[in-house]
Scaffold this motif. Structure first.
Motif, PDB file in Angstrom:
ATOM      1  N   MET A  13       0.808  -1.213   0.000  1.00  0.00           N
ATOM      2  CA  MET A  13       0.000   0.000   0.000  1.00  0.00           C
ATOM      3  C   MET A  13       0.846   1.270   0.000  1.00  0.00           C
ATOM      4  SD  MET A  13      -3.051  -0.907  -0.417  1.00  0.00           S
ATOM      5  CE  MET A  13      -4.032   0.519  -0.040  1.00  0.00           C
ATOM      6  N   ALA A  14       2.119   1.162   0.347  1.00  0.00           N
ATOM      7  CA  ALA A  14       2.992   2.335   0.314  1.00  0.00           C
ATOM      8  C   ALA A  14       3.243   2.787  -1.129  1.00  0.00           C
ATOM      9  CB  ALA A  14       4.316   2.023   0.998  1.00  0.00           C
ATOM     10  N   LYS A  15       3.071   1.901  -2.092  1.00  0.00           N
ATOM     11  CA  LYS A  15       3.313   2.238  -3.490  1.00  0.00           C
ATOM     12  C   LYS A  15       2.046   2.554  -4.273  1.00  0.00           C
ATOM     13  CE  LYS A  15       7.637  -0.160  -4.246  1.00  0.00           C
ATOM     14  NZ  LYS A  15       8.342  -1.023  -5.182  1.00  0.00           N
ATOM     15  N   ILE A  16       0.885   2.250  -3.715  1.00  0.00           N
ATOM     16  CA  ILE A  16      -0.376   2.497  -4.419  1.00  0.00           C
ATOM     17  C   ILE A  16      -0.647   3.995  -4.433  1.00  0.00           C
ATOM     18  CG2 ILE A  16      -2.868   2.087  -4.429  1.00  0.00           C
ATOM     19  CD1 ILE A  16      -1.181  -0.359  -5.171  1.00  0.00           C
ATOM     20  N   THR A  17      -0.806   4.546  -5.633  1.00  0.00           N
ATOM     21  CA  THR A  17      -1.034   5.985  -5.757  1.00  0.00           C
ATOM     22  C   THR A  17      -2.510   6.331  -5.910  1.00  0.00           C
ATOM     23  OG1 THR A  17      -0.634   5.858  -8.138  1.00  0.00           O
ATOM     24  CG2 THR A  17       1.228   6.436  -6.733  1.00  0.00           C
ATOM     25  N   ARG A  18      -3.313   5.374  -6.384  1.00  0.00           N
ATOM     26  CA  ARG A  18      -4.751   5.631  -6.456  1.00  0.00           C
ATOM     27  C   ARG A  18      -5.503   4.315  -6.564  1.00  0.00           C
ATOM     28  NH1 ARG A  18      -6.617   6.639 -12.478  1.00  0.00           N
ATOM     29  NH2 ARG A  18      -4.686   5.961 -13.421  1.00  0.00           N
ATOM     30  N   MET A  19      -6.776   4.387  -6.163  1.00  0.00           N
ATOM     31  CA  MET A  19      -7.704   3.271  -6.277  1.00  0.00           C
ATOM     32  C   MET A  19      -8.935   3.808  -6.987  1.00  0.00           C
ATOM     33  SD  MET A  19      -7.397   1.596  -2.508  1.00  0.00           S
ATOM     34  CE  MET A  19      -7.327   3.153  -1.643  1.00  0.00           C
ATOM     35  N   LYS A  20      -9.458   3.038  -7.904  1.00  0.00           N
ATOM     36  CA  LYS A  20     -10.578   3.507  -8.714  1.00  0.00           C
ATOM     37  C   LYS A  20     -11.666   2.436  -8.749  1.00  0.00           C
ATOM     38  CE  LYS A  20     -11.544   4.862 -13.470  1.00  0.00           C
ATOM     39  NZ  LYS A  20     -10.991   4.947 -14.811  1.00  0.00           N
ATOM     40  N   ILE A  21     -12.891   2.847  -8.431  1.00  0.00           N
ATOM     41  CA  ILE A  21     -14.044   1.948  -8.590  1.00  0.00           C
ATOM     42  C   ILE A  21     -14.494   2.078 -10.029  1.00  0.00           C
ATOM     43  CG2 ILE A  21     -16.404   1.453  -7.890  1.00  0.00           C
ATOM     44  CD1 ILE A  21     -15.692   2.590  -5.140  1.00  0.00           C
TER      45      ILE A  21
END
Length: 63
Positions: A13-21
């Motif tokens: 999760m430290a590398k995740i820049t965005r989450m999209k539904i």
């Protein structure tokens, strides 16, 4: 911090820049991105509310 996405996938999760539904042909999925690259996607959901609730539960693991 790594979290378990499903039986075979762990996300940093430290590398995740965005989450999209996202609405896709087989339903609603949450997509995870590092920069512009999609690195994972979730299981299929029936509604966006279900997907949002799932993200909230997932993010509780990070805290």
């Amino acid at each position: 911090m790594f979290i378990k996405l499903n039986d075979r996938v762990y996300l940093n999760m430290a590398k995740i820049t965005r989450m999209k539904i996202d609405h896709v042909e087989d339903g609603i999925r949450v997509r995870f991105y590092e920069g512009q690259d999609q690195v994972a996607k979730s299981k299929r959901f029936e509604t966006t509310d279900d997907a949002s609730a799932w993200i909230e539960e997932l993010l509780k693991q990070v805290k």
